[in-house]
Design a protein around this motif. Structure first.
Motif, short mmCIF file in Angstrom:
data_model
loop_
_atom_site.label_atom_id
_atom_site.label_comp_id
_atom_site.label_asym_id
_atom_site.label_seq_id
_atom_site.Cartn_x
_atom_site.Cartn_y
_atom_site.Cartn_z
N ASN A 58 -59.04 -99.11 102.49
CA ASN A 58 -57.69 -99.45 102.07
C ASN A 58 -57.56 -100.96 101.87
N PHE A 59 -58.12 -101.70 102.82
CA PHE A 59 -58.01 -103.15 102.71
C PHE A 59 -58.70 -103.64 101.44
N GLU A 60 -59.91 -103.17 101.21
CA GLU A 60 -60.67 -103.68 100.07
C GLU A 60 -59.97 -103.38 98.75
N ASP A 61 -59.41 -102.18 98.64
CA ASP A 61 -58.66 -101.84 97.43
C ASP A 61 -57.50 -102.80 97.22
N ARG A 62 -56.77 -102.98 98.28
CA ARG A 62 -55.56 -103.79 98.15
C ARG A 62 -55.90 -105.26 97.96
N MET A 63 -56.97 -105.71 98.59
CA MET A 63 -57.40 -107.10 98.41
C MET A 63 -57.74 -107.35 96.95
N SER A 64 -58.50 -106.45 96.39
CA SER A 64 -58.90 -106.64 94.99
C SER A 64 -57.68 -106.63 94.07
N ALA A 65 -56.72 -105.77 94.40
CA ALA A 65 -55.53 -105.67 93.54
C ALA A 65 -54.60 -106.86 93.71
N ALA A 66 -54.79 -107.59 94.79
CA ALA A 66 -53.86 -108.69 95.09
C ALA A 66 -54.29 -110.01 94.49
N ASP A 67 -55.31 -110.01 93.70
CA ASP A 67 -55.83 -111.25 93.13
C ASP A 67 -54.75 -111.98 92.31
#
Lengths: 342, 168
Positions: free
Chosen positions: A3-12
């Motif tokens: 979940n974190f990795e998905d959201r991190m990537s989307a938060a760029d």
């Protein structure tokens, strides 16, 4: 993917910035490449000529019986412990001056300086040197990284003690050991005084020690050449500076990475282990620069911050230097590290 | 070996400018981006003989150095302004560390809680899209070290994200 990795990537925050247009790119490429890459042999010949001229100038200055040129002391300067050198007319950082700086540095590298500023004497010179912290000259390809005329105040407490060096519009109070203004300890009247102060001003805290004793002292105090600044210099000035540093047998100049130089043997006090592998800058919560951290051979060393260094100097030395700094450049100059004036 | 001439530089610029720009934009105020990107490629032009064939990590490391330089310069100028004027403008009062905000507030909160080296390695992995070997090149550590640090950073970030979610 979590979940974190998905959201991190989307938060760029820079995910959707537009590409630079081809026209703008072409313009910027032309700005960078536009005739500023002379062949190395040209530099070699230029530097050789400049070095020879520089050595001659320095020797002539040293031979003059009446050097240095002393100004009439003002009331505040008329003590037996102060010597003031009248600032030379403020030089514009021209190509000539630039070459003169290189020449003086190279002359100093060939003939390591021995300061002759007397114990307990003050010396004020008008000079200019490098500083990334200065807004002056920023953006000009020729003068970028240079400070125009600076009044630099130097106080030499005595043998084995670091000089104190301060400069207007620079860090509040630069403290460090360094060579001399030039080989005879004073600026020649007709040459830009640069050598040591280009180093002192180029670093918040340091420049090369003058001899083994001051080297030891500098190591004890935990000083180091502020390595980040070196790459901001013009390439030839940088080369001359590195040669200058390399003239000291106890200093190992190490290129640490892409464009950062570390100078092992000063702050890190392990000259037998050159190889600075990591340099990072330390800021406190308010954004105030506190010093540099070096990792060398798996161990971490941290340069002293100016205030800490001042704490370790004799009170009178600090008080004298701060008083002089205030006289020369006003309170804003010394407030942050100097003790409050009683 | 490819000849490193103006054409080589132009190709390198056109290939990597966007990636470098995005890297810089994520870390500094927007008004500084153009200057820093220009500095990065000026460094490449000046040091083209030293640059490795696999250029992007090297460029990002150069950018990192220039950003450190910029950060320090700005902090110093802000401090000087404070002393001189006894008040700061909005620009000089800015904290460089707060200039880059993630689009997701919870992610932003997680990054703010993480130690900066761990936050940085996550940015390199997820925003720059670098593999551990390239991250290592940017950070100046070994690939194994980068791998371990990235693993730990992800673990800690995942834990913080759960805490942020629970808190809301």
């Amino acid at each position: 993917m979590t979940n974190f990795e998905d959201r991190m990537s989307a938060a760029d925050p820079a995910a959707n910035i537009p590409s630079t247009s081809p026209d703008v790119m072409a313009e910027r490429i032309a700005q960078i490449t536009g005739g500023r890459q002379p062949k190395r042999w040209v530099w070699f010949i230029v530097l050789l000529v400049v070095a020879l001229v520089g050595v001659a100038v320095v020797r002539l200055a040293g031979d003059r019986p009446d050097a240095p040129v002393l100004a009439s002391p003002s009331p505040t300067q008329a003590t037996s412990s102060q010597t003031t050198v009248q600032p030379t007319p403020s030089p514009t950082p021209s190509q000539d001056a630039h070459e003169a700086a290189v020449a003086l540095l190279q002359a100093a590298a060939a003939n390591p300086p021995h300061p002759e500023v007397g114990e307990g004497q003050y010396l004020t010179v008008r000079t200019w040197g490098t500083s990334a912290g200065s807004p002056v000259g920023k953006g000009d390809p020729l003068t970028d990284g240079w400070i125009t005329s600076q009044d630099v105040t130097v106080y030499y407490p005595g043998p084995g003690t670091p000089y104190l060096c301060s400069a207007q519009a620079q860090s509040p109070l630069m403290v460090g050991t360094y060579g001399s203004i030039n080989t005879d300890g004073f600026p020649p009247a007709d040459a830009p005084p640069i050598t040591a102060c280009v180093l002192a001003m180029g670093s918040d805290v340091v420049a090369p020690p003058t001899d083994e004793e001051s080297m030891r002292q500098a190591v004890t105090l935990g000083f180091g050449v502020d390595s980040y600044l070196v790459p901001t210099m013009h390439a030839d000035v940088r080369a001359a500076m590195l040669d200058f540093l390399a003239a000291w047998p106890t200093i190992a100049v190490v290129e640490t990475g892409v464009d950062v130089f570390g100078v092992a043997g000063t702050a890190i006090s392990v000259p037998e282990q050159p190889g600075v592998v990591q340099v990072s800058w330390i800021f406190d919560d308010s954004g105030t620069y506190l010093g540099a951290r070096y990792e060398v051979a798996g161990e971490t060393y941290q340069s002293a911050v100016a205030a800490e260094v001042l704490d370790r100097l004799p009170d009178q030395v600090v008080a004298d230097a701060c008083r002089l700094a205030s006289e020369r450049a006003g309170d804003q100059f010394s407030q942050s590290v100097c003790p409050e004036q009683g | 070996m490819t000849q490193r001439d103006a054409k080589w530089f132009e190709d390198a610029y056109r290939t990597h400018e966007h990636d470098v720009r995005r890297y810089v934009l994520r870390r500094v105020a927007p008004d500084a981006v153009d200057d820093i990107v220009a500095e990065v490629f000026t460094t490449l032009w000046r040091r083209h003989r030293d640059a490795p064939a696999h250029l992007l990590p090297w460029l990002l490391r150069v950018a990192s150095n220039h950003i450190a330089h910029w950060t320090r310069t700005r902090a110093r100028r802000a401090n000087l302004d404070e002393r001189v004027r006894a008040s700061t403008t909005a620009e000089t009062a800015q904290d460089p560390g707060q200039m880059v905000l993630a689009a997701d507030p919870q992610i932003q909160a997680v990054l703010a809680r993480l130690p900066e080296p761990q936050a940085e390695i996550l940015r390199l992995a997820h925003w720059e899209g670098l593999e551990p070997r390239d991250i290592a090149e940017v950070l100046g550590c070994s690939a194994n070290t980068a791998r371990v640090r990235l693993h730990r950073a992800r673990q800690l970030a995942g834990q913080y994200l759960l805490e942020e979610q629970d808190a809301q």
